[in-house]
Design a protein around this motif. Structure first.
Motif, PDB file in Angstrom:
ATOM      1  N   VAL A 299      12.284   0.909  -3.661  1.00  0.00           N
ATOM      2  CA  VAL A 299      11.147   1.698  -4.129  1.00  0.00           C
ATOM      3  C   VAL A 299      10.067   1.773  -3.062  1.00  0.00           C
ATOM      4  O   VAL A 299      10.048   0.983  -2.115  1.00  0.00           O
ATOM      5  CB  VAL A 299      10.527   1.094  -5.419  1.00  0.00           C
ATOM      6  N   ALA A 300       9.178   2.721  -3.248  1.00  0.00           N
ATOM      7  CA  ALA A 300       7.914   2.742  -2.516  1.00  0.00           C
ATOM      8  C   ALA A 300       6.944   1.988  -3.416  1.00  0.00           C
ATOM      9  O   ALA A 300       6.832   2.298  -4.603  1.00  0.00           O
ATOM     10  CB  ALA A 300       7.450   4.169  -2.292  1.00  0.00           C
ATOM     11  N   ALA A 301       6.283   0.980  -2.878  1.00  0.00           N
ATOM     12  CA  ALA A 301       5.367   0.169  -3.679  1.00  0.00           C
ATOM     13  C   ALA A 301       3.955   0.294  -3.138  1.00  0.00           C
ATOM     14  O   ALA A 301       3.723   0.105  -1.946  1.00  0.00           O
ATOM     15  CB  ALA A 301       5.810  -1.295  -3.655  1.00  0.00           C
ATOM     16  N   ALA A 302       3.024   0.646  -4.016  1.00  0.00           N
ATOM     17  CA  ALA A 302       1.605   0.680  -3.650  1.00  0.00           C
ATOM     18  C   ALA A 302       1.073  -0.726  -3.894  1.00  0.00           C
ATOM     19  O   ALA A 302       1.047  -1.198  -5.026  1.00  0.00           O
ATOM     20  CB  ALA A 302       0.863   1.705  -4.492  1.00  0.00           C
ATOM     21  N   ILE A 303       0.692  -1.403  -2.818  1.00  0.00           N
ATOM     22  CA  ILE A 303       0.243  -2.791  -2.939  1.00  0.00           C
ATOM     23  C   ILE A 303      -1.237  -2.887  -2.610  1.00  0.00           C
ATOM     24  O   ILE A 303      -1.762  -2.121  -1.806  1.00  0.00           O
ATOM     25  CB  ILE A 303       1.062  -3.743  -2.047  1.00  0.00           C
ATOM     26  N   THR A 304      -1.890  -3.822  -3.243  1.00  0.00           N
ATOM     27  CA  THR A 304      -3.300  -4.067  -2.974  1.00  0.00           C
ATOM     28  C   THR A 304      -3.512  -5.549  -2.716  1.00  0.00           C
ATOM     29  O   THR A 304      -2.758  -6.394  -3.204  1.00  0.00           O
ATOM     30  CB  THR A 304      -4.202  -3.571  -4.124  1.00  0.00           C
ATOM     31  N   GLY A 305      -4.507  -5.825  -1.924  1.00  0.00           N
ATOM     32  CA  GLY A 305      -4.843  -7.201  -1.569  1.00  0.00           C
ATOM     33  C   GLY A 305      -6.049  -7.188  -0.650  1.00  0.00           C
ATOM     34  O   GLY A 305      -6.843  -6.238  -0.657  1.00  0.00           O
TER      35      GLY A 305
ATOM     36  N   GLU B 144     -11.232  -7.571   4.295  1.00  0.00           N
ATOM     37  CA  GLU B 144     -11.283  -6.181   3.858  1.00  0.00           C
ATOM     38  C   GLU B 144     -10.180  -5.898   2.841  1.00  0.00           C
ATOM     39  O   GLU B 144      -9.019  -6.249   3.057  1.00  0.00           O
ATOM     40  CB  GLU B 144     -11.111  -5.264   5.075  1.00  0.00           C
ATOM     41  N   GLU B 145     -10.543  -5.240   1.750  1.00  0.00           N
ATOM     42  CA  GLU B 145      -9.553  -4.860   0.749  1.00  0.00           C
ATOM     43  C   GLU B 145      -8.648  -3.766   1.298  1.00  0.00           C
ATOM     44  O   GLU B 145      -9.066  -2.962   2.129  1.00  0.00           O
ATOM     45  CB  GLU B 145     -10.227  -4.350  -0.521  1.00  0.00           C
ATOM     46  N   PHE B 146      -7.405  -3.743   0.833  1.00  0.00           N
ATOM     47  CA  PHE B 146      -6.496  -2.667   1.228  1.00  0.00           C
ATOM     48  C   PHE B 146      -5.688  -2.220   0.018  1.00  0.00           C
ATOM     49  O   PHE B 146      -5.528  -2.941  -0.966  1.00  0.00           O
ATOM     50  CB  PHE B 146      -5.557  -3.102   2.361  1.00  0.00           C
ATOM     51  N   TRP B 147      -5.191  -1.012   0.123  1.00  0.00           N
ATOM     52  CA  TRP B 147      -4.249  -0.437  -0.844  1.00  0.00           C
ATOM     53  C   TRP B 147      -3.348   0.448  -0.022  1.00  0.00           C
ATOM     54  O   TRP B 147      -3.797   1.438   0.561  1.00  0.00           O
ATOM     55  CB  TRP B 147      -5.000   0.340  -1.914  1.00  0.00           C
ATOM     56  N   LEU B 148      -2.082   0.112   0.093  1.00  0.00           N
ATOM     57  CA  LEU B 148      -1.169   0.857   0.952  1.00  0.00           C
ATOM     58  C   LEU B 148       0.233   0.878   0.380  1.00  0.00           C
ATOM     59  O   LEU B 148       0.536   0.155  -0.547  1.00  0.00           O
ATOM     60  CB  LEU B 148      -1.174   0.269   2.375  1.00  0.00           C
ATOM     61  N   VAL B 149       1.064   1.735   0.952  1.00  0.00           N
ATOM     62  CA  VAL B 149       2.436   1.904   0.474  1.00  0.00           C
ATOM     63  C   VAL B 149       3.402   1.230   1.440  1.00  0.00           C
ATOM     64  O   VAL B 149       3.291   1.394   2.652  1.00  0.00           O
ATOM     65  CB  VAL B 149       2.796   3.399   0.342  1.00  0.00           C
ATOM     66  N   ARG B 150       4.346   0.467   0.875  1.00  0.00           N
ATOM     67  CA  ARG B 150       5.380  -0.206   1.658  1.00  0.00           C
ATOM     68  C   ARG B 150       6.728  -0.005   0.978  1.00  0.00           C
ATOM     69  O   ARG B 150       6.805  -0.006  -0.243  1.00  0.00           O
ATOM     70  CB  ARG B 150       5.124  -1.724   1.718  1.00  0.00           C
ATOM     71  N   PRO B 151       7.794   0.115   1.770  1.00  0.00           N
ATOM     72  CA  PRO B 151       9.123   0.144   1.148  1.00  0.00           C
ATOM     73  C   PRO B 151       9.508  -1.267   0.714  1.00  0.00           C
ATOM     74  O   PRO B 151       9.286  -2.237   1.445  1.00  0.00           O
ATOM     75  CB  PRO B 151      10.032   0.644   2.272  1.00  0.00           C
ATOM     76  N   MET B 152      10.033  -1.389  -0.485  1.00  0.00           N
ATOM     77  CA  MET B 152      10.415  -2.687  -1.032  1.00  0.00           C
ATOM     78  C   MET B 152      11.602  -2.484  -1.959  1.00  0.00           C
ATOM     79  O   MET B 152      12.024  -1.350  -2.189  1.00  0.00           O
ATOM     80  CB  MET B 152       9.247  -3.298  -1.810  1.00  0.00           C
ATOM     81  N   TYR B 153      12.130  -3.565  -2.474  1.00  0.00           N
ATOM     82  CA  TYR B 153      13.103  -3.452  -3.555  1.00  0.00           C
ATOM     83  C   TYR B 153      12.622  -4.344  -4.690  1.00  0.00           C
ATOM     84  O   TYR B 153      11.857  -5.287  -4.489  1.00  0.00           O
ATOM     85  CB  TYR B 153      14.533  -3.799  -3.108  1.00  0.00           C
ATOM     86  N   PHE B 154      13.065  -3.996  -5.890  1.00  0.00           N
ATOM     87  CA  PHE B 154      12.665  -4.749  -7.067  1.00  0.00           C
ATOM     88  C   PHE B 154      13.825  -5.623  -7.520  1.00  0.00           C
ATOM     89  O   PHE B 154      14.987  -5.216  -7.477  1.00  0.00           O
ATOM     90  CB  PHE B 154      12.273  -3.800  -8.206  1.00  0.00           C
TER      91      PHE B 154
ATOM     92  N   SER C 137      -1.167 -13.458  -7.720  1.00  0.00           N
ATOM     93  CA  SER C 137      -0.587 -13.219  -6.398  1.00  0.00           C
ATOM     94  C   SER C 137      -1.683 -12.685  -5.495  1.00  0.00           C
ATOM     95  O   SER C 137      -2.555 -11.933  -5.944  1.00  0.00           O
ATOM     96  CB  SER C 137       0.559 -12.205  -6.513  1.00  0.00           C
ATOM     97  N   ALA C 138      -1.660 -13.063  -4.223  1.00  0.00           N
ATOM     98  CA  ALA C 138      -2.676 -12.589  -3.287  1.00  0.00           C
ATOM     99  C   ALA C 138      -2.575 -11.081  -3.059  1.00  0.00           C
ATOM    100  O   ALA C 138      -3.578 -10.409  -2.833  1.00  0.00           O
ATOM    101  CB  ALA C 138      -2.550 -13.329  -1.957  1.00  0.00           C
ATOM    102  N   GLU C 139      -1.360 -10.557  -3.098  1.00  0.00           N
ATOM    103  CA  GLU C 139      -1.128  -9.119  -2.957  1.00  0.00           C
ATOM    104  C   GLU C 139      -0.254  -8.698  -4.126  1.00  0.00           C
ATOM    105  O   GLU C 139       0.758  -9.337  -4.403  1.00  0.00           O
ATOM    106  CB  GLU C 139      -0.424  -8.800  -1.635  1.00  0.00           C
ATOM    107  N   THR C 140      -0.638  -7.639  -4.817  1.00  0.00           N
ATOM    108  CA  THR C 140       0.111  -7.210  -5.990  1.00  0.00           C
ATOM    109  C   THR C 140       0.489  -5.739  -5.887  1.00  0.00           C
ATOM    110  O   THR C 140      -0.124  -4.972  -5.146  1.00  0.00           O
ATOM    111  CB  THR C 140      -0.694  -7.429  -7.282  1.00  0.00           C
ATOM    112  N   VAL C 141       1.495  -5.358  -6.640  1.00  0.00           N
ATOM    113  CA  VAL C 141       1.963  -3.980  -6.697  1.00  0.00           C
ATOM    114  C   VAL C 141       1.267  -3.291  -7.856  1.00  0.00           C
ATOM    115  O   VAL C 141       1.408  -3.709  -9.011  1.00  0.00           O
ATOM    116  CB  VAL C 141       3.499  -3.914  -6.860  1.00  0.00           C
ATOM    117  N   THR C 142       0.495  -2.248  -7.544  1.00  0.00           N
ATOM    118  CA  THR C 142      -0.214  -1.507  -8.590  1.00  0.00           C
ATOM    119  C   THR C 142       0.663  -0.413  -9.188  1.00  0.00           C
ATOM    120  O   THR C 142       0.618  -0.149 -10.379  1.00  0.00           O
ATOM    121  CB  THR C 142      -1.493  -0.858  -8.048  1.00  0.00           C
TER     122      THR C 142
END
Length: 125
Positions: free
Chosen positions: A23-29, A45-55, A86-91
């Motif tokens: 999946v494409a995952a929008a993560i924030t942290g 600094e806060e971020f929100w970005l897309v990364r390829p991942m699997y579930f 979690s320090a970084e989560t998938v929104t």
């Protein structure tokens, strides 16, 4: 042949992907601030970005920690759905698009050259 695609984002608090799906995952942290102690979660600094991942429904990290219903990137970093500790989560998440000009995620063998030529010959925006 239309090479455009529409992404349908799903709120990770409401529904999770099927096990094993890329999946494409929008993560924030938050990126840590230079020189800040790791114990200060408000620094950086806060971020929100897309990364390829699997579930996956079950994953054992390199340190032996077991995670359930989590997203894992190519480096083995585990991210949990938003709202879990979690320090970084998938929104949000979205299934990856199909190959350009195709309805599938993969082409193998002798069909590859033709599929590539068809995609390269298609008009682009």
């Amino acid at each position: 042949m239309d090479l455009d695609t529409v992404v349908a984002w799903v709120d990770a608090r409401e529904r999770l992907p099927r096990r094993g799906m890329p999946v494409a995952a929008a993560i924030t942290g938050r990126y840590p601030a230079e020189g800040a102690a790791e114990s200060d979660p408000a620094s950086g600094e806060e971020f929100w970005l897309v990364r390829p991942m699997y579930f996956t429904t079950q994953h054992r990290g390199a340190d032996g920690t077991e995670h359930n219903d989590c997203f894992v990137d190519s480096d083995g970093v585990v991210r949990l759905p938003y709202g879990r500790a979690s320090a970084e989560t998938v929104t949000h998440w979205a299934y990856l698009p199909t190959l350009p000009g195709r309805t599938t995620h993969g082409v193998l063998g002798q069909d590859v050259p033709t599929a590539l030529l068809n995609a390269w010959d298609a008009p682009t925006v």
